[in-house]
Design a protein around this motif. Sequence first.
Motif, short mmCIF file in Angstrom:
data_model
loop_
_atom_site.label_atom_id
_atom_site.label_comp_id
_atom_site.label_asym_id
_atom_site.label_seq_id
_atom_site.Cartn_x
_atom_site.Cartn_y
_atom_site.Cartn_z
N LEU A 24 0.83 -1.21 0.00
CA LEU A 24 0.00 0.00 0.00
C LEU A 24 0.86 1.26 0.00
CD1 LEU A 24 -2.76 1.37 0.15
CD2 LEU A 24 -2.65 1.12 2.63
N GLY A 25 1.89 1.28 0.83
CA GLY A 25 2.78 2.43 0.88
C GLY A 25 3.50 2.67 -0.44
N ALA A 26 3.98 1.59 -1.05
CA ALA A 26 4.66 1.72 -2.34
C ALA A 26 3.71 2.24 -3.41
CB ALA A 26 5.25 0.37 -2.77
N GLY A 27 2.49 1.72 -3.40
CA GLY A 27 1.49 2.18 -4.37
C GLY A 27 1.17 3.66 -4.18
N LEU A 28 1.00 4.08 -2.94
CA LEU A 28 0.72 5.50 -2.67
C LEU A 28 1.88 6.38 -3.12
CD1 LEU A 28 -0.99 5.59 0.83
CD2 LEU A 28 -1.93 6.39 -1.33
N PHE A 29 3.10 5.93 -2.82
CA PHE A 29 4.27 6.73 -3.19
C PHE A 29 4.38 6.87 -4.71
CE2 PHE A 29 8.68 7.71 -3.99
CZ PHE A 29 8.96 8.63 -2.99
N ILE A 30 4.23 5.76 -5.41
CA ILE A 30 4.39 5.76 -6.87
C ILE A 30 3.26 6.54 -7.55
CG2 ILE A 30 4.35 4.29 -8.92
CD1 ILE A 30 5.80 2.16 -7.12
N PHE A 31 2.04 6.32 -7.09
CA PHE A 31 0.88 6.91 -7.76
C PHE A 31 0.35 8.18 -7.08
CE2 PHE A 31 0.75 2.38 -8.97
CZ PHE A 31 0.93 2.54 -10.34
N ALA A 32 1.16 8.79 -6.24
CA ALA A 32 0.74 10.01 -5.54
C ALA A 32 0.26 11.11 -6.49
CB ALA A 32 1.85 10.53 -4.63
N PRO A 33 0.98 11.42 -7.56
CA PRO A 33 0.50 12.49 -8.45
C PRO A 33 -0.88 12.19 -9.06
CG PRO A 33 2.79 11.98 -8.94
CD PRO A 33 2.30 10.93 -7.98
N GLN A 34 -1.06 10.94 -9.48
CA GLN A 34 -2.35 10.57 -10.07
C GLN A 34 -3.47 10.61 -9.02
OE1 GLN A 34 0.53 8.95 -10.41
NE2 GLN A 34 0.90 8.58 -12.58
N CYS A 35 -3.17 10.12 -7.82
CA CYS A 35 -4.19 10.13 -6.76
C CYS A 35 -4.63 11.55 -6.43
CB CYS A 35 -3.64 9.46 -5.48
SG CYS A 35 -3.42 7.69 -5.60
N ILE A 36 -3.67 12.45 -6.29
CA ILE A 36 -4.00 13.85 -5.97
C ILE A 36 -4.78 14.48 -7.11
CG2 ILE A 36 -3.02 16.14 -5.55
CD1 ILE A 36 -2.92 14.25 -3.13
N ILE A 38 -6.69 13.04 -9.36
CA ILE A 38 -8.04 12.46 -9.45
C ILE A 38 -8.93 12.95 -8.29
CG2 ILE A 38 -9.34 10.29 -9.20
CD1 ILE A 38 -6.99 8.95 -10.76
N MET A 39 -8.38 12.99 -7.07
CA MET A 39 -9.20 13.33 -5.90
C MET A 39 -9.41 14.83 -5.70
SD MET A 39 -8.17 10.47 -3.05
CE MET A 39 -6.44 10.86 -2.99
N THR A 40 -8.42 15.64 -6.06
CA THR A 40 -8.53 17.06 -5.74
C THR A 40 -8.34 17.99 -6.93
OG1 THR A 40 -6.19 17.19 -5.17
CG2 THR A 40 -7.70 16.68 -3.39
N GLY A 41 -7.84 17.48 -8.01
CA GLY A 41 -7.60 18.34 -9.17
C GLY A 41 -6.16 18.79 -9.25
N SER A 42 -5.83 19.42 -10.35
CA SER A 42 -4.45 19.81 -10.60
C SER A 42 -4.00 21.02 -9.77
CB SER A 42 -4.24 20.11 -12.09
OG SER A 42 -5.13 21.13 -12.50
N ASN A 43 -4.92 21.71 -9.12
CA ASN A 43 -4.55 22.87 -8.30
C ASN A 43 -3.87 22.47 -6.99
OD1 ASN A 43 -5.60 24.59 -10.21
ND2 ASN A 43 -7.59 24.75 -9.20
N PHE A 44 -3.89 21.20 -6.65
CA PHE A 44 -3.35 20.74 -5.37
C PHE A 44 -2.04 19.98 -5.54
CE2 PHE A 44 -7.71 21.64 -4.39
CZ PHE A 44 -7.64 22.17 -3.10
N GLU A 45 -1.25 20.37 -6.52
CA GLU A 45 0.04 19.73 -6.79
C GLU A 45 0.94 19.65 -5.56
OE1 GLU A 45 2.59 17.82 -9.48
OE2 GLU A 45 0.63 18.63 -9.94
N PRO A 46 1.00 20.66 -4.67
CA PRO A 46 1.86 20.55 -3.48
C PRO A 46 1.47 19.40 -2.54
CG PRO A 46 1.25 22.83 -3.85
CD PRO A 46 0.43 22.00 -4.80
N ALA A 47 0.26 18.91 -2.65
CA ALA A 47 -0.18 17.80 -1.80
C ALA A 47 0.50 16.49 -2.17
CB ALA A 47 -1.69 17.65 -1.87
N VAL A 48 1.10 16.41 -3.35
CA VAL A 48 1.79 15.19 -3.77
C VAL A 48 2.94 14.90 -2.80
CG1 VAL A 48 3.22 14.15 -5.58
CG2 VAL A 48 1.13 15.39 -6.19
#
Length: 152
Positions: A24-36, A38-48
């Motif tokens: 789960l941790g590896a998946g979150l780390f790798i796919f963090a940009p896509q998750c952010i 999808i969930m919040t939009g491109s305006n939340f890039e710092p959340a990656v």
Amino acid sequence: NEPEEAARLATIGATVMILSGIALGAGLFIFAPQCIRIMTGSNFEPAVTVLRIFAFLPPLLSVTYSVGLQWLLPFGQDGVVNRIILTAGALNLVIALAVAPRFQHVGMAASVLIAEIYVCLSMVLAVAARRPFWKGKPKVDPTPLVSEVCNG
């Protein structure tokens, strides 16, 4: 009634939980940009960055819960677990007050991660001190706890 069997089952459960936490941790780390995105939009890039820091939590928490719930609590070490958690809360607060004003969201995420690393290491060391993994019998006698639970 069979400590060896209980230890074997706890080890299997811990292994499954820890491997799942790592995946789960590896998946979150790798796919963090896509998750952010999808969930919040491109305006939340710092959340990656924050999500990538938090990606280290599932493996840590899986070790913490495996050790705490399957080794410390069953052997009556509630006080040890409570002290570790309360100390970690204080540590998190101190670090947050020190780094969050300057590093904002990344500092706060790092503060949480550092506190969880402390909890994980403390619980592993507590288990090692009370029940070495390389020996069959625990240093803490579970009999008083078992009789207390069975007798109500």
